[in-house]
Scaffold this motif. Sequence first.
Motif, short mmCIF file in Angstrom:
data_model
loop_
_atom_site.label_atom_id
_atom_site.label_comp_id
_atom_site.label_asym_id
_atom_site.label_seq_id
_atom_site.Cartn_x
_atom_site.Cartn_y
_atom_site.Cartn_z
N PHE A 115 0.86 -1.18 0.00
CA PHE A 115 0.00 0.00 0.00
C PHE A 115 0.90 1.23 0.00
O PHE A 115 1.94 1.23 0.65
CB PHE A 115 -0.88 0.04 1.25
CG PHE A 115 -1.85 -1.11 1.34
CD1 PHE A 115 -2.96 -1.15 0.53
CD2 PHE A 115 -1.63 -2.14 2.23
CE1 PHE A 115 -3.87 -2.20 0.62
CE2 PHE A 115 -2.52 -3.20 2.33
CZ PHE A 115 -3.64 -3.24 1.51
N LEU B 167 1.19 5.04 1.07
CA LEU B 167 0.60 6.10 1.88
C LEU B 167 1.02 7.43 1.29
O LEU B 167 2.12 7.58 0.78
CB LEU B 167 1.08 6.00 3.32
CG LEU B 167 0.80 4.68 4.03
CD1 LEU B 167 1.36 4.71 5.44
CD2 LEU B 167 -0.68 4.38 4.04
N VAL C 174 3.70 0.58 2.54
CA VAL C 174 3.45 -0.43 3.56
C VAL C 174 3.51 -1.77 2.85
O VAL C 174 2.64 -2.08 2.04
CB VAL C 174 2.06 -0.26 4.20
CG1 VAL C 174 1.86 -1.26 5.32
CG2 VAL C 174 1.85 1.15 4.69
N ALA D 163 2.51 -4.74 3.14
CA ALA D 163 1.59 -5.56 3.95
C ALA D 163 1.81 -7.04 3.71
O ALA D 163 1.82 -7.84 4.63
CB ALA D 163 0.15 -5.17 3.65
N GLU E 234 0.63 -12.28 14.29
CA GLU E 234 0.13 -11.19 15.11
C GLU E 234 -0.56 -10.12 14.26
O GLU E 234 -0.40 -10.07 13.05
CB GLU E 234 1.29 -10.59 15.91
CG GLU E 234 1.79 -11.57 16.96
CD GLU E 234 3.01 -11.06 17.68
OE1 GLU E 234 2.84 -10.45 18.75
OE2 GLU E 234 4.13 -11.26 17.20
N SER E 235 -1.30 -9.28 14.95
CA SER E 235 -2.08 -8.25 14.30
C SER E 235 -1.21 -7.42 13.35
O SER E 235 -0.11 -7.01 13.69
CB SER E 235 -2.68 -7.33 15.37
OG SER E 235 -3.46 -6.36 14.76
N GLY E 236 -1.70 -7.20 12.13
CA GLY E 236 -0.99 -6.38 11.17
C GLY E 236 0.05 -7.11 10.35
O GLY E 236 0.75 -6.50 9.55
N CYS E 237 0.18 -8.43 10.53
CA CYS E 237 1.24 -9.14 9.82
C CYS E 237 0.86 -9.40 8.36
O CYS E 237 1.69 -9.86 7.58
CB CYS E 237 1.61 -10.43 10.52
SG CYS E 237 0.33 -11.69 10.42
N GLY E 238 -0.41 -9.15 8.00
CA GLY E 238 -0.77 -9.27 6.59
C GLY E 238 -1.69 -10.44 6.25
O GLY E 238 -1.85 -10.78 5.09
N LYS E 239 -2.33 -11.03 7.23
CA LYS E 239 -3.19 -12.19 6.99
C LYS E 239 -4.40 -11.81 6.13
O LYS E 239 -4.67 -12.44 5.11
CB LYS E 239 -3.68 -12.79 8.32
CG LYS E 239 -2.57 -13.15 9.28
CD LYS E 239 -3.12 -13.74 10.58
CE LYS E 239 -3.91 -12.76 11.45
NZ LYS E 239 -3.13 -11.66 12.00
N SER E 240 -5.12 -10.76 6.56
CA SER E 240 -6.31 -10.37 5.81
C SER E 240 -5.93 -9.93 4.41
O SER E 240 -6.62 -10.26 3.43
CB SER E 240 -7.04 -9.22 6.50
OG SER E 240 -7.48 -9.61 7.77
N THR E 241 -4.86 -9.17 4.31
CA THR E 241 -4.43 -8.69 3.00
C THR E 241 -4.08 -9.86 2.09
O THR E 241 -4.35 -9.83 0.89
CB THR E 241 -3.24 -7.72 3.15
OG1 THR E 241 -3.60 -6.72 4.11
CG2 THR E 241 -2.91 -7.04 1.84
N GLU F 169 -11.02 -14.51 10.45
CA GLU F 169 -11.43 -14.33 11.85
C GLU F 169 -12.94 -14.53 11.98
O GLU F 169 -13.60 -13.82 12.74
CB GLU F 169 -11.05 -12.93 12.37
CG GLU F 169 -9.59 -12.57 12.19
CD GLU F 169 -8.71 -13.07 13.33
OE1 GLU F 169 -9.21 -13.79 14.22
OE2 GLU F 169 -7.51 -12.76 13.34
N ALA G 171 5.21 -2.23 9.61
CA ALA G 171 5.38 -2.72 8.25
C ALA G 171 5.86 -1.62 7.31
O ALA G 171 6.28 -1.90 6.20
CB ALA G 171 4.07 -3.32 7.74
N1 ATP Z 1 -6.02 -0.32 2.65
C1 ATP Z 1 -4.87 -0.21 3.32
N2 ATP Z 1 -4.10 0.90 3.20
C2 ATP Z 1 -2.94 1.02 3.87
N3 ATP Z 1 -2.43 0.09 4.69
C3 ATP Z 1 -3.16 -1.04 4.86
C4 ATP Z 1 -4.40 -1.25 4.20
N4 ATP Z 1 -4.89 -2.46 4.58
C5 ATP Z 1 -3.99 -2.97 5.43
N5 ATP Z 1 -2.94 -2.14 5.60
C6 ATP Z 1 -1.75 -2.36 6.42
O1 ATP Z 1 -1.19 -3.59 6.01
C7 ATP Z 1 -0.69 -4.33 7.11
C8 ATP Z 1 -1.32 -5.70 7.15
O2 ATP Z 1 -2.71 -5.55 7.44
P1 ATP Z 1 -3.69 -6.79 7.53
O3 ATP Z 1 -5.04 -6.24 7.79
O4 ATP Z 1 -3.52 -7.67 6.36
O5 ATP Z 1 -3.15 -7.54 8.83
P2 ATP Z 1 -3.78 -8.77 9.62
O6 ATP Z 1 -2.70 -9.78 9.75
O7 ATP Z 1 -5.04 -9.19 8.98
O8 ATP Z 1 -4.05 -8.13 11.06
P3 ATP Z 1 -5.23 -8.39 12.10
O9 ATP Z 1 -4.86 -9.64 12.82
O10 ATP Z 1 -5.17 -7.19 12.99
O11 ATP Z 1 -6.50 -8.50 11.34
C9 ATP Z 1 -0.96 -3.48 8.33
O12 ATP Z 1 0.20 -2.76 8.64
C10 ATP Z 1 -2.07 -2.58 7.89
O13 ATP Z 1 -2.05 -1.36 8.62
#
Ligand code: ATP
Lengths: 333, 330
Positions: B19, B21, B34, B36, B55-62, B188, B289
Amino acid sequence: MEPLLTVKDLSVSFNTTDGTVYAVNNISFDLYPGETLALVGESGCGKSVTTMSLLGLIPKISGNNMSGTAVFNDGVSKKDLLKMSEEGIRKVRGGQIGFVFQDPLNSLNPVMTIGQQIAEPLMEHLKIDKNEAERRTIELLERVHIPDAADRIRIYPHELSGGMRQRVMIAIAISCSPKILIADEPTTALDVTIQAQIVDLIENLSKELNLSVIWITHDLSVVAGLADRVLVMYAGTGIEIAQVDELYDYPSHPYTRGLLGALPNPDMESSKRLISIPGSPPDIYTAPYSCVFASRCKFAFDLCHKELPKLVELGNNHQAACFIAEQLRSEYV
Amino acid sequence: MSNENNKTLIEVQDLKVHFYLKASGFFNRKRQAVKAVDGVTFDVRENETFGLVGESGCGKSTTGRGILQLIRPTAGSVRFENIELTKLGKEAIRCMRPKMQMIFQDSYDSLNPRHPIGRIISDPLVIHGIARRGSAELKERVSELMNMVCLNPGYVNRFPHEFSGGQRQRIGVARALALNPKFIVCDESISALDVSIQAQIVNLLQELQEQFGLSYLFIAHDLNMVRFISNRVAVMYIGKIMEMADRQTLFKSPLHPYTKSLISAAPTPNPKFERNRQRIILSGEVPSATNPPKGCVFNTRCPIAFERCSQEIPEYREVAPQHFVACHAV
Ligand SMILES: Nc1ncnc2c1ncn2[C@@H]1O[C@H](COP(=O)(O)OP(=O)(O)OP(=O)(O)O)[C@@H](O)[C@H]1O
Ligand SMILES: Nc1ncnc2c1ncn2[C@@H]1O[C@H](COP(=O)(O)OP(=O)(O)OP(=O)(O)O)[C@@H](O)[C@H]1O
Ligand code: SF4
Ligand SMILES: [Mg+2]
Ligand SMILES: [Mg+2]
């Protein structure tokens, strides 16, 4: 040993537009010096309301009803926390009873530095001057392992991560040498590795300071590692209480059994099914007049739908509120 | 349940989702990235549950969204039944959509509060032109779907707020199943639910998998649940996969220091075990990240890091059959 805190028949209800919410119904428990008591149960079962009552944080407005007693015995005198004046309970809260909540960002003031937020209650509760308060603040931050404490006192909450903020909350909670620490889901919002750090910190502090801890959580895995005793709640009612090993080895209330069965065990084959509890918790717009779990219980019979089971002693200081608890307990031997 | 001989359904190769910014400040023309997801490789087989933890923010959802093309990847390849998704245009992706679905964490946010649930469940069928709104065929399919997820079809005209969290999650599952998908990303999907309700949904997901041969990408932070439900598991840290193996190997004999500490930090519902176990408590917190550490992204928290770790990115390699690790010490 005499209990530090004796809660007896605590009931709390709220008047809402939808009707009266019976949030907590006749909860009783003792808290002994140095022990960690866990309050567990699913969302809405009344864990937070129970502890808010002890801290005098239930708004005293008409329609809200609180009854029962919560006698705090600090060795010098005994006082009922539920009947104390606003002024009196304010001295206890943050003084002899410290607390940490789930969301530190909501509990911390965003426009005050970390240092001010720790120092102010110190000056108020302990009647010390500013320099002494600052010295103690740095000491406290070091105690909760915040690096570069002397510099950090000048920063604001939003400049800290979730885990660090929770450390600050813990520092505030222990700042006036409390006897009791109430921790309401203090690690729920945190990542596993940070959760482990915070659990470890609170465990060590409670040993060092001989704190009694009331730890609130819905996570039976977290409880397993840190509790001495466990009180299981369901729909505002205390349904089982026992030493942690006794409870996990011999759960004797069908709800506790259900909860433990619903968790995957590390060595479980994935071809197995989890034991799920059908249905969902009842709404709590009527005061309980029958077993609160009856509608979901696979053992339920006539009586369960008519009468409210009382906690029965099963030996080993193990109590459960179920008509067939003794029978269920005896199945284990 | 699946085994190694099952056919590959999805192949993810060196997937990157970055991503950008907006740069702050007038003179700062460089946009900040970022990373991700920064080069992940794995495959999901037919009839398999592939767990993704970290852990949170590691990029799973992405990662999940990148696979489904809900976010278009920055680089890398995603092949679904041998079709390269990253090269497909919008319309072609839309045609693929029925086969790949997602169940979200909070069904409440993803269900339109103004629509009765019958409409919510049937929308995908109407949108993809499979059945006409109001047709008997559609009604029958909706009843069938509701039965499948153990919801009383009589509730078809009720609105989302009239259901409990667990029931709403079932509505989300029914909607995801409407188009007979082969692959579902469960992001989740059970995290917000109470334990007793979680078990209902997990059992449901497993029954549906057996019945329809579904594949899941199961994203969750509850390691016990991931261990239970997954056939194979990958552990992510700041956009990269640190380790991947079948669930027994990963949980019983993890090789990567991050996996080891993650597993040792995750509590289990067993008091005796918990009291006696030695936790590896990592110091510090996850770096951002936007500015990941040089070399191995884990080196700043790794208990066994040595010089090379902060200089050179460890290669993600197969250290034993089907066991992948990215670490200089392994
Ligand atoms: N649309 C976006 N624009 C900018 N940064 C993003 C965007 N979506 C996610 N990120 C960043 O990408 C990184 C990974 O996010 P992601 O949501 O994939 O993490 P996650 O592992 O699913 O976390 P969680 O367990 O909190 O759901 C994070 O640093 C997040 O802030
Ligand atoms: N001020 C209030 N007015 C009306 N109802 C309330 C109030 N505070 C709490 N309740 C209700 O009392 C019940 C118990 O709430 P409580 O917050 O104690 O649950 P909890 O066990 O802490 O749940 P969670 O795990 O979600 O935090 C809930 O049904 C809640 O909606
Ligand atoms: S590569 Fe080095 S720093 Fe990274 S995890 Fe392995 S040992 Fe630790
Ligand atoms: Mg609460
Ligand atoms: Mg996510």
